[in-house]
Design an enzyme around this catalytic site. Structure first.
Site, short mmCIF file in Angstrom:
data_model
loop_
_atom_site.label_atom_id
_atom_site.label_comp_id
_atom_site.label_asym_id
_atom_site.label_seq_id
_atom_site.Cartn_x
_atom_site.Cartn_y
_atom_site.Cartn_z
N GLU A 47 0.85 -1.19 0.00
CA GLU A 47 0.00 0.00 0.00
C GLU A 47 0.88 1.24 0.00
O GLU A 47 1.95 1.25 0.61
CB GLU A 47 -0.92 0.04 1.23
CG GLU A 47 -1.99 -1.05 1.24
CD GLU A 47 -2.71 -1.16 2.56
OE1 GLU A 47 -2.63 -0.22 3.36
OE2 GLU A 47 -3.36 -2.19 2.79
N THR A 48 0.45 2.27 -0.70
CA THR A 48 1.04 3.59 -0.63
C THR A 48 -0.03 4.54 -0.11
O THR A 48 -1.16 4.54 -0.60
CB THR A 48 1.54 4.06 -2.01
OG1 THR A 48 2.59 3.18 -2.45
CG2 THR A 48 2.07 5.48 -1.96
#
Length: 297
Positions: A47-48
């Protein structure tokens, strides 16, 4: 050409290069959805997360998170906890206190404290929702690259959500958890059948004696082959384990070990008191940089 700043945070970690790595874009107000999806693809982390000004009353910050495939994910896990590790220090919120985070439709409480030089973040998740149970145990085991006898016979695999619905699969022992080798297509189909987003394998056969569960997380539909620390799955697991406690009353603390099979050990602490689920952890910023973006068309 325009640039945007980012930091790398190791979440649920006590030392660099352990725990769950998170790329955090620290000032994302000017970014479009296509830009955020492209940045998430570029970093290729599970995830970013993007820090934005809030749009809902009472929220301190808005957080949006995307997987490498461009899917936006919700729930307060390592994606959010990593943001607060940065916000409580270099991010300008200076010290501890009580805050709120806007994630999707929710505005959720966050508490930040300093403990022996570490920042410790405690996040409230949504009340638990207990969902569908897998009926085809043999098919699920095969999708995980396991035998049906590797699954705990008297405990069902069930979807539970505290913001994101994950399929929780009880497995016989740590060796079986480590032996799992999912078939992405079959596991994705099994998850869709019961309305699960990701799959959390767990066992009570832990590495450390004070831990409650040892786990691995897979989410092939979202482009996550494996995640070393998953707060949005540890919360549901703690809620499920607490629901099985005699009387079901009082506060239950669950410590989840994850990431050992990836060489990135992590510890996630979850407390459950009735419908209240809180995930706690620490970590540290390990890198900083800027990314060059294309000119807006």
């Amino acid at each position: 050409m325009p640039e945007t700043s980012f930091v790398y945070v190791d979440v649920f970690a006590s030392a660099p290069l352990t725990g769950a790595p998170l790329t955090l874009v620290t000032d994302a107000d000017g970014l479009t959805d296509p830009q955020m999806r492209a940045i998430a693809r570029e970093f290729n982390q599970s995830e970013t997360t993007f820090v934005q000004s809030p749009t809902r009353p009472g929220a301190t910050r808005r957080l949006r998170s995307f997987t490498p495939t461009g899917e936006e994910v919700y729930g307060a896990g390592h994606n959010a906890l990593g943001a607060w590790l940065w916000l409580a220090g270099p991010g300008g919120l200076d010290g501890g206190g009580d805050f709120t985070q806007e994630i999707g439709e929710d505005v959720l409480p966050v508490h930040v404290r300093h403990d022996d030089g570490r920042v410790v973040v405690t996040m409230e998740q949504s009340p638990p929702v207990f969902g569908a149970v897998v009926s085809d145990r043999a098919g699920l085991a095969a999708a995980l690259g396991l035998r049906e006898e590797d699954l705990v016979a008297d405990r069902p695999a069930q979807v539970v959500s505290t913001g994101a619905g994950h399929l929780l699969v009880p497995v016989r022992d740590r060796a079986a958890v480590d032996r799992a080798a999912p078939d992405d297509a079959r596991l994705t189909a099994a998850l869709r059948q019961v309305g699960g987003e990701g799959c959390y394998l767990y066992t009570g056969d832990t590495v450390d004696k004070d831990a409650t569960a040892y786990a691995r997380f897979f989410n092939p539909a979202m482009g996550i082959a494996e995640d070393p620390a998953t707060g949005t799955a540890a919360g549901p697991l703690a809620a499920l384990l607490a629901a099985g406690e005699p009387g079901g009353q009082g506060e239950v603390t669950v410590i989840v070990e994850q990431g050992h099979s990836m060489g990135r050990p992590s510890r996630i602490t979850v407390t459950v008191a009735g419908p209240r689920v809180r995930v706690s952890g620490s970590g540290l910023v390990v890198a900083r940089g800027t990314m060059t973006l294309p000119e807006a068309s």
